[in-house]
Structures are given as structure tokens and as C-alpha cells.
Design a protein around this motif. Structure first.
Motif, PDB file in Angstrom:
ATOM      1  N   VAL A   1       0.848  -1.192   0.000  1.00 11.71           N
ATOM      2  CA  VAL A   1       0.000   0.000   0.000  1.00 11.71           C
ATOM      3  C   VAL A   1       0.882   1.241   0.000  1.00 11.71           C
ATOM      4  CG1 VAL A   1      -1.686   1.332   1.328  1.00 11.71           C
ATOM      5  CG2 VAL A   1      -1.910  -1.158   1.161  1.00 11.71           C
ATOM      6  N   THR A   2       0.598   2.155  -0.927  1.00 14.60           N
ATOM      7  CA  THR A   2       1.287   3.439  -0.988  1.00 14.60           C
ATOM      8  C   THR A   2       0.265   4.537  -0.729  1.00 14.60           C
ATOM      9  OG1 THR A   2       2.940   2.586  -2.524  1.00 14.60           O
ATOM     10  CG2 THR A   2       2.685   4.971  -2.431  1.00 14.60           C
ATOM     11  N   VAL A   3       0.616   5.467   0.147  1.00 14.15           N
ATOM     12  CA  VAL A   3      -0.296   6.544   0.537  1.00 14.15           C
ATOM     13  C   VAL A   3       0.327   7.903   0.233  1.00 14.15           C
ATOM     14  CG1 VAL A   3      -1.401   5.146   2.340  1.00 14.15           C
ATOM     15  CG2 VAL A   3       0.592   6.561   2.910  1.00 14.15           C
ATOM     16  N   ALA A   4      -0.497   8.921   0.302  1.00 17.26           N
ATOM     17  CA  ALA A   4      -0.011  10.283   0.093  1.00 17.26           C
ATOM     18  C   ALA A   4       0.691  10.777   1.347  1.00 17.26           C
ATOM     19  CB  ALA A   4      -1.170  11.214  -0.249  1.00 17.26           C
ATOM     20  N   ALA A   5       1.873  11.357   1.158  1.00 15.96           N
ATOM     21  CA  ALA A   5       2.587  12.013   2.249  1.00 15.96           C
ATOM     22  C   ALA A   5       2.314  13.512   2.198  1.00 15.96           C
ATOM     23  CB  ALA A   5       4.082  11.742   2.146  1.00 15.96           C
ATOM     24  N   GLY A   6       1.846  13.994   1.059  1.00  9.31           N
ATOM     25  CA  GLY A   6       1.518  15.400   0.878  1.00  9.31           C
ATOM     26  C   GLY A   6       1.227  15.672  -0.576  1.00  9.31           C
ATOM     27  N   ALA A   7       0.590  16.814  -0.827  1.00  6.63           N
ATOM     28  CA  ALA A   7       0.276  17.197  -2.201  1.00  6.63           C
ATOM     29  C   ALA A   7       0.024  18.694  -2.261  1.00  6.63           C
ATOM     30  CB  ALA A   7      -0.947  16.439  -2.710  1.00  6.63           C
TER      31      ALA A   7
ATOM     32  N   SER B   1      12.464   7.075  -4.726  1.00  2.00           N
ATOM     33  CA  SER B   1      13.712   6.848  -4.022  1.00  2.00           C
ATOM     34  C   SER B   1      13.364   6.175  -2.702  1.00  2.00           C
ATOM     35  CB  SER B   1      14.441   8.166  -3.780  1.00  2.00           C
ATOM     36  OG  SER B   1      15.637   7.944  -3.064  1.00  2.00           O
ATOM     37  N   GLY B   2      13.756   4.918  -2.587  1.00  3.45           N
ATOM     38  CA  GLY B   2      13.390   4.176  -1.380  1.00  3.45           C
ATOM     39  C   GLY B   2      11.876   4.035  -1.303  1.00  3.45           C
ATOM     40  N   ARG B   3      11.308   4.496  -0.193  1.00  7.26           N
ATOM     41  CA  ARG B   3       9.871   4.384   0.008  1.00  7.26           C
ATOM     42  C   ARG B   3       9.107   5.647  -0.378  1.00  7.26           C
ATOM     43  NH1 ARG B   3       9.309   2.581   6.019  1.00  7.26           N
ATOM     44  NH2 ARG B   3       7.318   3.540   5.572  1.00  7.26           N
ATOM     45  N   THR B   4       9.795   6.668  -0.893  1.00  8.90           N
ATOM     46  CA  THR B   4       9.116   7.914  -1.244  1.00  8.90           C
ATOM     47  C   THR B   4       9.123   8.142  -2.751  1.00  8.90           C
ATOM     48  OG1 THR B   4      11.125   9.230  -0.984  1.00  8.90           O
ATOM     49  CG2 THR B   4       9.723   8.996   0.956  1.00  8.90           C
ATOM     50  N   GLY B   5       8.104   8.823  -3.214  1.00  7.38           N
ATOM     51  CA  GLY B   5       8.008   9.108  -4.637  1.00  7.38           C
ATOM     52  C   GLY B   5       7.403  10.474  -4.882  1.00  7.38           C
ATOM     53  N   ILE B   6       7.625  10.972  -6.087  1.00  3.11           N
ATOM     54  CA  ILE B   6       7.035  12.243  -6.524  1.00  3.11           C
ATOM     55  C   ILE B   6       6.303  11.973  -7.828  1.00  3.11           C
ATOM     56  CG2 ILE B   6       7.488  14.593  -7.321  1.00  3.11           C
ATOM     57  CD1 ILE B   6       9.966  14.597  -5.504  1.00  3.11           C
TER      58      ILE B   6
ATOM     59  N   GLY C   1       2.128  15.298  -6.161  1.00  2.00           N
ATOM     60  CA  GLY C   1       1.904  14.449  -5.008  1.00  2.00           C
ATOM     61  C   GLY C   1       3.188  13.790  -4.556  1.00  2.00           C
ATOM     62  N   ARG C   2       3.319  13.646  -3.244  1.00  2.00           N
ATOM     63  CA  ARG C   2       4.458  12.975  -2.648  1.00  2.00           C
ATOM     64  C   ARG C   2       3.940  11.715  -1.968  1.00  2.00           C
ATOM     65  NH1 ARG C   2       4.182  18.064  -2.073  1.00  2.00           N
ATOM     66  NH2 ARG C   2       3.485  18.080   0.091  1.00  2.00           N
ATOM     67  N   SER C   3       4.490  10.578  -2.336  1.00  2.00           N
ATOM     68  CA  SER C   3       3.978   9.301  -1.837  1.00  2.00           C
ATOM     69  C   SER C   3       4.916   8.672  -0.811  1.00  2.00           C
ATOM     70  CB  SER C   3       3.787   8.326  -2.994  1.00  2.00           C
ATOM     71  OG  SER C   3       5.036   7.948  -3.550  1.00  2.00           O
ATOM     72  N   LEU C   4       4.333   7.775  -0.010  1.00  2.09           N
ATOM     73  CA  LEU C   4       5.078   6.993   0.960  1.00  2.09           C
ATOM     74  C   LEU C   4       4.580   5.556   0.860  1.00  2.09           C
ATOM     75  CD1 LEU C   4       7.058   6.737   3.356  1.00  2.09           C
ATOM     76  CD2 LEU C   4       5.087   7.144   4.845  1.00  2.09           C
TER      77      LEU C   4
END
Length: 133
Positions: A71-77, A101-106, A124-127
Motif C-alpha cells: 500500500v502506498t499513501v499520500a505524504a503530501g500534495a 527513491s526508497g519508500r518515497t516518490g514524486i 503528489g508525494r507518496s510513501l
């Protein structure tokens, strides 16, 4: 896409379904989602409420960033509104992975109207969690 080809994540997404969102494309790192603007989606100025534009972009972002069995969720947007729309128009959100990069995405999402004009730009920034889908 037909309901039978939608991933479980979207089959269970009652919010997006209630807004009439249609998944047009679902590939790792890329998603396209459309939505027809209804009268009840407009604000006091008879233009599309920004929250609905954000919701459309956020749904495309969610599809694009959920690329594997975790599961990947939003860390911010963030969103920038560039053009107003009205009831009866169809908006399309196209989400594209920029980097992971690792567990984070843009991910960047462009929202356009039926003429191709840009309505909003969303980042959006994902985790990615350890929770399985």
C-alpha cells in the motif's frame, strides 16, 4: 476500463465512484482518470469547486503510485489552479511518476478540460508502507 479490470483498490473506492470518476488508463507509474462536472460540484460562483478538481487529481495520483503489492499513501500534495470550469465539462487527470527513491516518490498530475486546456497542476508525494494490498 470495465469494472472487472479495475484493481481492488478502485473497486472499493466509494468516494471516487460517487463522483463519477472513470479510470481510463492504469499502468505502473501512469494513470488517467476522467470526471464529468455535475451541478452539485460547483461553488457559489457556478464554477467547479477546487476540492473536486483536487479529488480527481488525487485519485489519478493514488492509482499511479500504487505500483506493487504494498500500500502506498499520500505524504503530501500541492495543487495550482489555472483555469476555472463549469458544470457539464469533462475533466481529465493524467498522473506520471517523476521519481521514486526508497519508500518515497514524486508524481505530477495535469488536469485538463475537454478542449485540452490545463485546469490545474498537482504534485503528489507518496510513501510506500509495509502493509500488503
Amino acid at each position: 476500463m470495465s469494472d472487472t479490470t479495475l484493481r481492488a483498490m478502485m473497486q472499493n473506492d466509494r468516494a471516487s465512484a460517487s463522483l463519477g470518476m472513470v479510470v481510463e488508463r492504469d499502468e505502473p507509474g501512469i494513470a488517467v482518470v476522467s470526471m464529468r462536472v455535475r451541478e452539485d460540484m460547483t461553488n457559489g460562483f457556478a464554477i467547479t469547486h477546487g476540492g473536486f478538481v483536487f479529488a480527481l487529481a488525487d485519485t489519478a495520483f493514488a492509482i499511479a503510485c500504487n505500483e506493487d503489492e504494498r500500500v502506498t499513501v499520500a505524504a503530501g500534495a500541492d495543487i495550482t489552479f489555472l483555469k476555472s470550469t463549469t458544470a457539464g465539462q469533462t475533466l481529465t487527470a493524467t498522473a506520471v511518476r517523476r521519481t521514486v527513491s526508497g519508500r518515497t516518490g514524486i508524481y505530477d498530475v495535469s488536469v485538463t478540460d475537454e478542449t485540452g486546456d490545463t485546469v490545474a497542476e498537482f504534485r503528489g508525494r507518496s510513501l510506500t508502507t509495509n502493509r500488503p494490498v
